[in-house]
Enzyme design. Sequence first.
Site, PDB file in Angstrom:
ATOM      1  N   TYR A 199       0.817  -1.220   0.000  1.00 49.84           N
ATOM      2  CA  TYR A 199       0.000   0.000   0.000  1.00 49.84           C
ATOM      3  C   TYR A 199       0.850   1.269   0.000  1.00 49.84           C
ATOM      4  CZ  TYR A 199      -3.375   3.533   1.301  1.00 49.84           C
ATOM      5  OH  TYR A 199      -4.153   4.653   1.301  1.00 49.84           O
ATOM      6  N   TRP A 227       1.187   5.744  -1.526  1.00 52.50           N
ATOM      7  CA  TRP A 227       1.022   6.777  -2.532  1.00 52.50           C
ATOM      8  C   TRP A 227       2.307   6.967  -3.320  1.00 52.50           C
ATOM      9  CZ3 TRP A 227      -2.477  11.421  -2.675  1.00 52.50           C
ATOM     10  CH2 TRP A 227      -3.718  11.151  -2.097  1.00 52.50           C
TER      11      TRP A 227
HETATM   12  N1  LIG Z   1      -1.718   8.433  12.554  1.00 49.85           N
HETATM   13  C1  LIG Z   1      -2.177   8.457  11.302  1.00 49.85           C
HETATM   14  N2  LIG Z   1      -1.653   7.630  10.392  1.00 49.85           N
HETATM   15  C2  LIG Z   1      -2.084   7.661   9.130  1.00 49.85           C
HETATM   16  C3  LIG Z   1      -3.120   8.544   8.744  1.00 49.85           C
HETATM   17  C4  LIG Z   1      -3.678   9.397   9.734  1.00 49.85           C
HETATM   18  O1  LIG Z   1      -4.604  10.187   9.482  1.00 49.85           O
HETATM   19  N3  LIG Z   1      -3.159   9.344  10.996  1.00 49.85           N
HETATM   20  N4  LIG Z   1      -3.564   8.555   7.451  1.00 49.85           N
HETATM   21  C5  LIG Z   1      -3.383   7.328   6.668  1.00 49.85           C
HETATM   22  C6  LIG Z   1      -3.643   7.550   5.245  1.00 49.85           C
HETATM   23  S1  LIG Z   1      -5.174   8.202   4.859  1.00 49.85           S
HETATM   24  C7  LIG Z   1      -2.768   7.199   4.263  1.00 49.85           C
HETATM   25  S2  LIG Z   1      -3.280   7.297   2.625  1.00 49.85           S
HETATM   26  C8  LIG Z   1      -1.433   6.647   4.571  1.00 49.85           C
HETATM   27  C9  LIG Z   1      -0.334   7.106   3.597  1.00 49.85           C
HETATM   28  O2  LIG Z   1       0.757   6.256   3.702  1.00 49.85           O
HETATM   29  P1  LIG Z   1       1.804   6.061   2.496  1.00 49.85           P
HETATM   30  O3  LIG Z   1       1.149   6.300   1.183  1.00 49.85           O
HETATM   31  O4  LIG Z   1       2.489   4.755   2.684  1.00 49.85           O
HETATM   32  O5  LIG Z   1       2.821   7.252   2.790  1.00 49.85           O
HETATM   33  P2  LIG Z   1       3.883   7.940   1.830  1.00 49.85           P
HETATM   34  O6  LIG Z   1       4.860   8.634   2.723  1.00 49.85           O
HETATM   35  O7  LIG Z   1       3.207   8.759   0.796  1.00 49.85           O
HETATM   36  O8  LIG Z   1       4.615   6.677   1.169  1.00 49.85           O
HETATM   37  C10 LIG Z   1       4.804   6.521  -0.184  1.00 49.85           C
HETATM   38  C11 LIG Z   1       6.234   6.056  -0.409  1.00 49.85           C
HETATM   39  O9  LIG Z   1       6.402   5.744  -1.799  1.00 49.85           O
HETATM   40  C12 LIG Z   1       7.667   6.226  -2.222  1.00 49.85           C
HETATM   41  N5  LIG Z   1       7.603   6.453  -3.682  1.00 49.85           N
HETATM   42  C13 LIG Z   1       7.108   7.528  -4.336  1.00 49.85           C
HETATM   43  N6  LIG Z   1       7.219   7.366  -5.672  1.00 49.85           N
HETATM   44  C14 LIG Z   1       7.802   6.151  -5.866  1.00 49.85           C
HETATM   45  C15 LIG Z   1       8.176   5.420  -7.022  1.00 49.85           C
HETATM   46  O10 LIG Z   1       8.006   5.841  -8.157  1.00 49.85           O
HETATM   47  N7  LIG Z   1       8.724   4.174  -6.817  1.00 49.85           N
HETATM   48  C16 LIG Z   1       8.931   3.676  -5.572  1.00 49.85           C
HETATM   49  N8  LIG Z   1       9.474   2.459  -5.480  1.00 49.85           N
HETATM   50  N9  LIG Z   1       8.610   4.367  -4.463  1.00 49.85           N
HETATM   51  C17 LIG Z   1       8.051   5.574  -4.612  1.00 49.85           C
HETATM   52  C18 LIG Z   1       7.888   7.493  -1.435  1.00 49.85           C
HETATM   53  O11 LIG Z   1       9.266   7.821  -1.369  1.00 49.85           O
HETATM   54  C19 LIG Z   1       7.249   7.126  -0.083  1.00 49.85           C
HETATM   55  O12 LIG Z   1       8.206   6.645   0.827  1.00 49.85           O
HETATM   56  O13 LIG Z   1      -1.079   7.012   5.915  1.00 49.85           O
HETATM   57  C20 LIG Z   1      -2.063   6.614   6.875  1.00 49.85           C
HETATM   58  N10 LIG Z   1      -1.547   6.823   8.209  1.00 49.85           N
HETATM   59  N1  LIG Z   2      -1.060  18.441   2.675  1.00 46.68           N
HETATM   60  C1  LIG Z   2      -1.514  17.185   2.672  1.00 46.68           C
HETATM   61  N2  LIG Z   2      -2.769  16.931   2.215  1.00 46.68           N
HETATM   62  C2  LIG Z   2      -3.237  15.658   2.231  1.00 46.68           C
HETATM   63  C3  LIG Z   2      -2.448  14.571   2.660  1.00 46.68           C
HETATM   64  C4  LIG Z   2      -1.131  14.874   3.133  1.00 46.68           C
HETATM   65  O1  LIG Z   2      -0.371  13.977   3.559  1.00 46.68           O
HETATM   66  N3  LIG Z   2      -0.709  16.174   3.115  1.00 46.68           N
HETATM   67  N4  LIG Z   2      -2.950  13.300   2.622  1.00 46.68           N
HETATM   68  C5  LIG Z   2      -4.111  13.031   1.761  1.00 46.68           C
HETATM   69  C6  LIG Z   2      -4.787  11.781   2.130  1.00 46.68           C
HETATM   70  S1  LIG Z   2      -4.014  10.301   1.773  1.00 46.68           S
HETATM   71  C7  LIG Z   2      -6.019  11.731   2.683  1.00 46.68           C
HETATM   72  S2  LIG Z   2      -6.780  10.225   2.971  1.00 46.68           S
HETATM   73  C8  LIG Z   2      -6.731  12.948   3.047  1.00 46.68           C
HETATM   74  C9  LIG Z   2      -7.309  12.821   4.445  1.00 46.68           C
HETATM   75  O2  LIG Z   2      -8.225  13.797   4.709  1.00 46.68           O
HETATM   76  P1  LIG Z   2      -8.903  13.858   6.156  1.00 46.68           P
HETATM   77  O3  LIG Z   2      -9.095  12.486   6.649  1.00 46.68           O
HETATM   78  O4  LIG Z   2     -10.094  14.713   6.035  1.00 46.68           O
HETATM   79  O5  LIG Z   2      -7.744  14.606   6.947  1.00 46.68           O
HETATM   80  P2  LIG Z   2      -7.140  14.740   8.413  1.00 46.68           P
HETATM   81  O6  LIG Z   2      -6.111  15.801   8.247  1.00 46.68           O
HETATM   82  O7  LIG Z   2      -6.745  13.434   8.974  1.00 46.68           O
HETATM   83  O8  LIG Z   2      -8.315  15.285   9.304  1.00 46.68           O
HETATM   84  C10 LIG Z   2      -9.007  16.478   9.019  1.00 46.68           C
HETATM   85  C11 LIG Z   2      -9.474  17.097  10.309  1.00 46.68           C
HETATM   86  O9  LIG Z   2     -10.446  16.270  10.963  1.00 46.68           O
HETATM   87  C12 LIG Z   2     -10.478  16.672  12.314  1.00 46.68           C
HETATM   88  N5  LIG Z   2     -10.864  15.569  13.186  1.00 46.68           N
HETATM   89  C13 LIG Z   2     -10.085  14.587  13.699  1.00 46.68           C
HETATM   90  N6  LIG Z   2     -10.815  13.767  14.478  1.00 46.68           N
HETATM   91  C14 LIG Z   2     -12.090  14.242  14.454  1.00 46.68           C
HETATM   92  C15 LIG Z   2     -13.320  13.838  15.041  1.00 46.68           C
HETATM   93  O10 LIG Z   2     -13.413  12.840  15.754  1.00 46.68           O
HETATM   94  N7  LIG Z   2     -14.417  14.577  14.744  1.00 46.68           N
HETATM   95  C16 LIG Z   2     -14.384  15.689  13.961  1.00 46.68           C
HETATM   96  N8  LIG Z   2     -15.509  16.336  13.706  1.00 46.68           N
HETATM   97  N9  LIG Z   2     -13.230  16.097  13.404  1.00 46.68           N
HETATM   98  C17 LIG Z   2     -12.103  15.387  13.634  1.00 46.68           C
HETATM   99  C18 LIG Z   2      -9.113  17.160  12.686  1.00 46.68           C
HETATM  100  O11 LIG Z   2      -9.207  18.411  13.321  1.00 46.68           O
HETATM  101  C19 LIG Z   2      -8.393  17.186  11.364  1.00 46.68           C
HETATM  102  O12 LIG Z   2      -7.616  18.346  11.160  1.00 46.68           O
HETATM  103  O13 LIG Z   2      -5.854  14.071   3.020  1.00 46.68           O
HETATM  104  C20 LIG Z   2      -5.126  14.162   1.803  1.00 46.68           C
HETATM  105  N10 LIG Z   2      -4.503  15.459   1.780  1.00 46.68           N
HETATM  106 MO   LIG Z   3      -5.169   8.597   2.571  1.00 43.97          MO
END
Ligand SMILES: Nc1nc2c(c(=O)[nH]1)N[C@H]1C(S)=C(S)[C@@H](COP(=O)(O)OP(=O)(O)OC[C@H]3O[C@@H](n4cnc5c(=O)[nH]c(N)nc54)[C@H](O)[C@@H]3O)O[C@H]1N2
Ligand SMILES: Nc1nc2c(c(=O)[nH]1)N[C@H]1C(S)=C(S)[C@@H](COP(=O)(O)OP(=O)(O)OC[C@H]3O[C@@H](n4cnc5c(=O)[nH]c(N)nc54)[C@H](O)[C@@H]3O)O[C@H]1N2
Ligand SMILES: [Mo]
Length: 777
Positions: A117, A119
């Site tokens: 998994y 991005w």
């Molecule tokens: N505590 C907490 N944890 C969370 C979340 C949260 O809200 N709170 N959010 C979750 C969510 S929604 C998500 S989507 C995940 C994201 O988690 P990930 O998608 O696993 O996080 P990234 O750091 O984007 O990891 C992508 C990796 O791919 C590598 N990469 C980029 N391009 C290439 C390429 O072309 N080839 C190869 N081989 N590698 C490449 C980058 O260097 C990077 O290390 O995290 C989750 N974790």
């Molecule tokens: N700059 C930047 N943008 C991103 C990403 C990134 O890594 N960097 N990641 C992308 C990815 S993979 C995803 S999935 C999306 C995720 O998008 P979201 O899941 O919407 O993002 P978060 O930043 O985890 O949370 C948004 C807000 O929800 C609020 N929140 C947390 N817990 C609760 C709760 O229990 N109730 C309520 N009402 N609010 C709460 C927090 O204040 C938080 O700032 O973002 C995407 N956008």
């Molecule tokens: Mo995500």
Amino acid sequence: MTPPDDRTHPQYFATHWGTWEAVTENGRLTGVRPWAGDPHPAMIGPGIVEAVHHPSRIRRPAVRRSFLEKGAAAERGSRGAEPFVELPWDEALDLAAAEIDRVRRSHGNEAIFGGSYGWASAGRFHHAQSQVHRFLNCAGGYTASIDTYSYAAVSALTPHIIGHFRKLMLDQATSWDSIAAETELFVMFGGLPLKNAQVNSGGVGRHTARAALRAAHARGCRFVSIGPIRADTMPEIGADWIALRPGTDTALMLALAHVLVREDLHDRGFLARCTTGFERFLPYLMGETDGQPKTPAWAAAITGIPAEAIAALARRMAAQRTMIGLAWSVQRADHGEQPAWMAIVLAAMLGQIGLPGGGVGIGYGSENGIGNPVRPFRFPALPQGQNPVEAAIPVARIADALLDPGGTYDFNGAQRRYPDLRLLYWAGGNPFHHHQDINRLVRALQRPETIIVNEIWWTPMARHADIVFPTTSPVEREDIAMTHWEPLIVAMRQAIPPEGEARDDYAVFAGLAGRLGLEAAFTEGRSAEDWLRHLWDQARQRAAEAGFALPGLAELRAGGPVSLPGPERPAVLLEAFRADPEAHPLETPSGRIEIFSERIAGFGYDDCPGHPVWLEPCEWLGGAEAARFPLHLVSNQPATRLHGQLDPGSVSRASKIAGREPITMHPADAAARGLAAGDVVRVWNARGACLAGLRISDEVMPGVVQLATGAWHDPERRGEPGALCKHGNPNVLTRDKGSSRLGQGPSAHTALVEVARLDGPPPPVTAFDPPELLPRR
Ligand SMILES: Nc1nc2c(c(=O)[nH]1)N[C@H]1C(S)=C(S)[C@@H](COP(=O)(O)OP(=O)(O)OC[C@H]3O[C@@H](n4cnc5c(=O)[nH]c(N)nc54)[C@H](O)[C@@H]3O)O[C@H]1N2
Ligand SMILES: Nc1nc2c(c(=O)[nH]1)N[C@H]1C(S)=C(S)[C@@H](COP(=O)(O)OP(=O)(O)OC[C@H]3O[C@@H](n4cnc5c(=O)[nH]c(N)nc54)[C@H](O)[C@@H]3O)O[C@H]1N2
Ligand SMILES: [Mo]
């Protein structure tokens, strides 16, 4: 491989945070300029300049020292702590191919985890997951992963109650232009943080959310932002902030529903025509089944919001054209299915689903996409082939699977068994970023015999591998990006030569395929450039079928980004269904919105029964655990980077305090602990501890601390479960528990912690130092 020299034009490339022009000098990236068509470019962008040439780049194939000596018999407990030996490409490929072959022969392909998994790149061809999946399918298949960390709970839920999550709730979401023109009240659970709308999986055309919100505001739309953090909504739209205890949205929504019924403000006609099961939900709402009416006074004690404010909000919602927005964050929690289901029920009770600017949307602002036009034809992608292995795990259950091979678990109506995973192949993702309870993950990663990682940088996951292949970054190869929403096509140009000996993922897998006798199947005789032409030919053909012409590849490369046409009128979610539910039934068992679901009830899950309910989260400020750990941790998405990507770059590093990730705390909580802004603090709970740099602000409510995700895990003693993270990765604190037996989604937002000043000099941050690299003896 040097960049092609057909380049008298700007050299564009696409990222998940926008479209950029590369500025280069002597083979180095020296700057980026946002594409001129983007009205609101992401602040993340310039971070790539420093990151691309950073010392943390992986420059040569490398193998963990004892793995090189002993192979799969090597000590596994020292993963993450050992030096690496750099090898020539051929030797490293030989070793990895032999391991893949050994594991599939002795344990079957199910023993290979290729869920991988993450991005990876925004390009259509150099997309690491597609590449690794195609390769492993050619090699006989792999155990896959199901769904995403982003919205696993809600996407397991919605097919039972309203329809496919992505196809219906995201692609057909009511559009920004409909909201800008019609919405009178936008009630946003989780706010609408523009920091998140910087990003979209697969790339961004134009960043549109800010302009849409401004237009709605200028027309007279009013906003209510509900959540623990005021800064989740941009100041210029003047939203009313309702501070809510994290994890209690369902209780608030139930109380809003209670007021609607009590004051006869619910739309009986809509409920009768377009939904089923309201009569089975109503007795719970009114307290007939459990003796507890879900009144505003009841919810006030749970949510911390005054009862009068709840009643007033319910009346406002019923009196105006109201859009209910739910950020994905709200369902990334224990029982995360409940607020998503209840948001849909509440919108059904208001009866505005299917009306312009009204109803419900899940994910406005969570990414740039939702609310924007969707691609007008199916984009081509590298075909992944067929996976003969049936085994698959819910994506966030990886540590469970590794720690409990053969163990059984429930998931979305089925009882399943974890496969016995012996080899992990990760390309384009970082479990040390995405997974919860990193200390448990470290123990889980001591289990498999072999871990192979393709990475650009020495991330903590790369450091935990046995074999590491260095891959190119997006500015080091040719590709094509086609953004799913706000559709834009970008020829991604190679601007600089690959760093060190890095190769494309395609070249890595072609090399492995060759060693396994699968080269013809994997490559189909095509070079990377041949594949790009092939994919582009497909795109042109599909575009032609959809009624418009795309230029040739050479023209695309010379001409810059191409915008695709959008729909002529604003989109309204479920407009046709509302107009005639018989003629346009939903894909649910009843064809209607299911307020009570027989199917879900039939699963018999106490953590996700047949209609939405308030269930206490395993950790929250109203629970017993809060006596020990009195602060709720919000580990939201970072403003300055994408997840862990570009953390070594300038934009992310400029945001750090004393080199650590900033943690934001309310002034009253800081005063109670004798803390001052700029302090290095220790953040801990029973699962782990990290350091962070203190920021004090009343933009977070009392009792809540905010520590964004993405600081690279930097344990005091590498490879050791439980070691203090010196840098501020919040996932040493979060809990590794499925949202429920229905969705088994991650529940990162459910976590309590305590914070204190760190006494003595803080240890240096070493997150970005590469591991010790030894030459081949
Ligand atoms: N505590 C907490 N944890 C969370 C979340 C949260 O809200 N709170 N959010 C979750 C969510 S929604 C998500 S989507 C995940 C994201 O988690 P990930 O998608 O696993 O996080 P990234 O750091 O984007 O990891 C992508 C990796 O791919 C590598 N990469 C980029 N391009 C290439 C390429 O072309 N080839 C190869 N081989 N590698 C490449 C980058 O260097 C990077 O290390 O995290 C989750 N974790
Ligand atoms: N700059 C930047 N943008 C991103 C990403 C990134 O890594 N960097 N990641 C992308 C990815 S993979 C995803 S999935 C999306 C995720 O998008 P979201 O899941 O919407 O993002 P978060 O930043 O985890 O949370 C948004 C807000 O929800 C609020 N929140 C947390 N817990 C609760 C709760 O229990 N109730 C309520 N009402 N609010 C709460 C927090 O204040 C938080 O700032 O973002 C995407 N956008
Ligand atoms: Mo995500």
